[in-house]
Scaffold this active site. Structure first.
Site: not given
Ligand code: NDP
Length: 296
Positions: A172, A241
């Site tokens: 990835k 990242k």
């Molecule tokens: P977002 O930034 O949209 O969401 C992050 C999530 O993690 C939220 O639910 C957030 O909660 C939670 N979070 C953040 N910090 C903490 C913490 N310290 N403790 C607990 N929960 C936490 O990210 P994405 O959903 O876009 O991405 C998630 C993963 O998937 C990443 O690794 C990304 O690289 C990967 N990804 C994303 C894609 C995309 O198109 N968006 C595609 C493929 C992979 P809260 O709601 O409270 O902020």
């Protein structure tokens, strides 16, 4: 019904979790910001857990989808952590785009409790997640992977075991390093053509039907840059990242990757300039600003 705990209802986590909702699975969700979990359950069903620890009770599978392996570690082993309630025989599926070394450490710690680990990062974006058509690249034992298949098939279309724990995360990181290189290099190329007074819409159309084509030229630029829509679906901070992980992996392997290293630096600077909420495609704005021209 199989009980699945899902932790992290972000941009990609929520649409993934939506495919695990009842009646297919007995779903319990946890999200740091509870409002998001409430909205999710109102739309899709399932239960809300008050803490990662309570989410893990009776779960056969727990799925994390968090920004990085650091947050996965916190949610698992921090106060009221998920690992405290997962039973021996449960499997943690980590859909985070994480760090292979960190995942191996997490897997070793979980194994002491009889809990298996599969890294299962995804590709295909929010659209692919909504369609349940993601590519899922996995790392872990074959027997663990086989047990996870029914869960992964709920949201994945191409589901591949790439090797042992960490292999999915490594693939990835490298895939997203290529994504960053493609976006940045196409941004530079179109900026140069714009300066030369070439019609960039025509150029993009030709490139997309030629050897220089990529997902960036065929989809991202026509839909997001030329329209100036720049929807926020995948944060630039997360791409920063990912390419950082790829550069570090190459360094650890003793392989010289100057193009990836340079792009990692450019993406890091663009992230610093545009902030935490900018989308990854908005990096093109930095190239445009420096050149004093817009590609569209
Ligand atoms: P977002 O930034 O949209 O969401 C992050 C999530 O993690 C939220 O639910 C957030 O909660 C939670 N979070 C953040 N910090 C903490 C913490 N310290 N403790 C607990 N929960 C936490 O990210 P994405 O959903 O876009 O991405 C998630 C993963 O998937 C990443 O690794 C990304 O690289 C990967 N990804 C994303 C894609 C995309 O198109 N968006 C595609 C493929 C992979 P809260 O709601 O409270 O902020």
């Amino acid at each position: 019904m199989t009980r699945v705990a899902f932790l992290g209802l972000g941009a990609i986590g929520a649409p993934i979790a939506s495919h695990l909702a009842p009646p297919s699975f007995d779903l319990v969700v946890w999200n740091r910001t509870r409002e998001r979990a409430k909205g999710f359950v109102a739309n899709h069903g399932g239960h809300i857990a008050d803490s990662p620890r309570s989410a893990g009770k009776n779960a056969e599978f727990a799925i994390t989808c968090l920004p990085s392996s650091r947050e996965v570690d916190q949610v698992l082993f921090g106060d009221d952590g998920l690992a405290a309630s997962l039973a021996s025989g449960a499997i943690l599926i980590d859909c985070t785009s994480g760090d292979p070394g960190a995942s191996r450490r997490i897997a070793t710690r979980l194994a002491e409790q009889g809990i298996d680990f599969l890294d299962a990062p995804v590709s295909g974006g929010v659209t692919g997640a909504i369609a349940g058509a993601l590519t899922v690249m996995c790392g872990g034992d074959e027997a663990v992977f086989d047990r996870c298949r029914p869960v992964l098939e709920a949201f994945g279309k191409k589901i591949v075991r790439c090797g042992g724990v960490g292999a999915g995360h490594a693939v990835k990181a490298v895939s997203n390093a290529l994504l960053a290189v493609h976006i940045w290099s196409l941004g530079e190329a179109l900026t140069a053509l714009a300066k030369l007074d070439v019609n960039t819409a025509v150029a993009l159309d030709v490139i997309s039907a030629s050897a220089g084509r990529s997902n960036a030229s065929q989809n991202l630029f026509p839909e997001r840059v030329m329209t100036r829509a720049f929807p926020r679906t995948f944060r630039l901070a997360l791409l920063d990242k990912d390419i950082g992980i790829a550069a570090t992996l190459a360094e650890e392997a003793g392989v010289s990757v100057p193009v990836i290293e340079l792009t990692a630096r450019l993406i890091r600077d663009a992230h610093a300039e545009l902030g935490e909420e900018a989308d990854h495609v908005e990096a093109v704005k930095v190239i445009e600003q420096r050149a004093g021209v817009r590609v569209s």
